[in-house]
Scaffold this motif. Structure first.
Motif, mmCIF file in Angstrom:
data_model
loop_
_atom_site.group_PDB
_atom_site.id
_atom_site.type_symbol
_atom_site.label_atom_id
_atom_site.label_comp_id
_atom_site.label_asym_id
_atom_site.label_seq_id
_atom_site.Cartn_x
_atom_site.Cartn_y
_atom_site.Cartn_z
ATOM 1 N N LYS A 1 63.796 55.315 5.304
ATOM 2 C CA LYS A 1 64.044 56.528 4.533
ATOM 3 C C LYS A 1 64.364 57.693 5.462
ATOM 4 O O LYS A 1 64.087 57.648 6.655
ATOM 5 C CB LYS A 1 62.794 56.876 3.720
ATOM 6 N N LYS A 2 64.944 58.740 4.861
ATOM 7 C CA LYS A 2 65.124 59.983 5.612
ATOM 8 C C LYS A 2 63.840 60.784 5.540
ATOM 9 O O LYS A 2 63.090 60.675 4.582
ATOM 10 C CB LYS A 2 66.252 60.799 4.985
ATOM 11 N N ASP B 1 62.237 64.560 5.325
ATOM 12 C CA ASP B 1 62.479 65.971 5.070
ATOM 13 C C ASP B 1 61.185 66.691 5.436
ATOM 14 O O ASP B 1 60.185 66.558 4.736
ATOM 15 C CB ASP B 1 62.824 66.149 3.585
ATOM 16 N N ASN C 1 59.018 69.962 5.973
ATOM 17 C CA ASN C 1 58.825 71.373 5.670
ATOM 18 C C ASN C 1 58.759 72.171 6.983
ATOM 19 O O ASN C 1 58.136 71.748 7.944
ATOM 20 C CB ASN C 1 57.526 71.425 4.851
ATOM 21 N N GLN C 2 59.441 73.329 7.014
ATOM 22 C CA GLN C 2 59.570 74.123 8.246
ATOM 23 C C GLN C 2 58.213 74.484 8.855
ATOM 24 O O GLN C 2 58.013 74.394 10.071
ATOM 25 C CB GLN C 2 60.373 75.401 7.937
ATOM 26 N N GLU D 1 56.983 60.871 -1.549
ATOM 27 C CA GLU D 1 58.254 60.235 -1.250
ATOM 28 C C GLU D 1 58.890 59.694 -2.522
ATOM 29 O O GLU D 1 58.220 59.412 -3.511
ATOM 30 C CB GLU D 1 58.082 59.113 -0.226
ATOM 31 N N ILE E 1 63.825 59.401 0.281
ATOM 32 C CA ILE E 1 63.372 60.479 1.170
ATOM 33 C C ILE E 1 61.852 60.593 1.184
ATOM 34 O O ILE E 1 61.191 60.471 0.159
ATOM 35 C CB ILE E 1 63.965 61.848 0.740
ATOM 36 N N PHE F 1 59.095 63.365 1.907
ATOM 37 C CA PHE F 1 58.946 64.817 2.028
ATOM 38 C C PHE F 1 57.614 65.128 2.705
ATOM 39 O O PHE F 1 56.552 64.863 2.128
ATOM 40 C CB PHE F 1 58.974 65.474 0.645
ATOM 41 N N GLU G 1 55.062 67.711 3.572
ATOM 42 C CA GLU G 1 54.758 69.041 3.059
ATOM 43 C C GLU G 1 53.724 69.776 3.895
ATOM 44 O O GLU G 1 53.680 70.998 3.895
ATOM 45 C CB GLU G 1 54.267 68.916 1.608
ATOM 46 N N ILE H 1 65.652 62.647 10.678
ATOM 47 C CA ILE H 1 65.055 63.898 10.198
ATOM 48 C C ILE H 1 66.181 64.834 9.779
ATOM 49 O O ILE H 1 67.110 65.079 10.532
ATOM 50 C CB ILE H 1 64.201 64.560 11.307
ATOM 51 N N GLY H 2 66.066 65.350 8.553
ATOM 52 C CA GLY H 2 67.083 66.317 8.138
ATOM 53 C C GLY H 2 67.502 66.141 6.700
ATOM 54 O O GLY H 2 67.081 65.239 6.032
#
Ligand SMILES: [Zn+2]
Lengths: 92, 138
Positions: free
Chosen positions: B2-3, B5, B7-8, B34, B38, B40, B42, B137-138
């Motif tokens: 999976k990709k 994502d 969180n900043q 997920e 993807i 995620f 968090e 990542i992205g």
């Protein structure tokens, strides 16, 4: 029936169940009941001799079974057994 | 694979943690959810490196800290998705030692730190044949 807490990375072998109510009077017997119910989890918990793998720790409540009687540690109906995978590593 | 994502805020926490512990290795967990394609991430949470002795090439999480992390996920209705750690003066690629201890399902995020600055973040997951594959990542 003691309860075994399944760690997140191994839940894909227990149909996403986070815990398992197992039969057995000892930790070893209860884990055997788990591996009989979900055979795919076995290779992640036990070595070829049926002993707990090096990278797996087992706790009853807050106590490491190594400080008790290891797999022979007796369990009660309200015992909570946690399977704890080793989290370790390094750059070399 | 999976990709990812990330969180900043979680990404910055991992990078700052890796820089703060330099030249030693840091470690922490991250949580999220997920879907089919993807993951995620968090939230990232620092965990003490319990490795005794030299921590420049090694990290370890105490079993009680691991149990705490699992409990946190259950209580907060989130998923423990993996582990991050740093590689001071080494690339963000898993070592033999990382591979030996790796669990299925978890994402292993590695932060490469050079001269005290975080320079690269990559993520890895075991595939069906127990080989690390990179997660984009992205
Ligand atoms: Zn590593």
């Amino acid at each position: 029936m003691a309860k075994i807490i399944i760690p997140t990375p191994l839940r894909k072998f227990t149909q996403n169940q986070a815990s398992f109510e197992g039969n057995g009077s000892t930790v070893g017997a209860t884990i055997e009941n788990l591996t009989e119910t979900y055979p795919d989890i076995k290779q992640h918990l036990l070595d070829e001799n049926g002993k707990l793998r090096n990278f797996v720790r087992v706790y009853i409540g807050d106590e490491d079974i190594k400080a008790l009687q290891n797999e022979a540690t007796e369990v009660k109906d309200d015992s909570v057994i946690s399977i704890v995978p080793a989290i370790a590593g390094g750059s070399l | 694979m999976k990709k990812l994502d990330i969180n900043q805020e979680a990404l910055e926490l991992m990078q700052k943690h890796a820089e703060a512990t330099y030249p030693n290795e840091c470690v922490g967990f991250f949580y999220g959810k997920e879907d089919d394609t993807i993951r995620f991430i968090e939230q990232a949470v620092e965990v003490p490196n319990s490795k005794e002795g030299d921590q420049r090439r090694r990290f370890e999480v105490h079993p009680k800290d691991y149990m705490k992390a699992e409990r946190y996920a259950l209580e907060n209705d989130t998923t423990l998705l993996g582990v991050y750690h740093s590689h001071p003066e080494h690339p963000a690629i898993p070592s033999e030692h990382d591979l030996k201890v790796a669990q299925p399902f978890f994402s292993y995020i590695i932060v490469s730190v050079k001269g005290g600055k975080s320079v690269r973040v990559r993520s890895w997951q075991l595939n069906e044949t127990n080989v690390f594959e990179e997660e984009i990542i992205g």
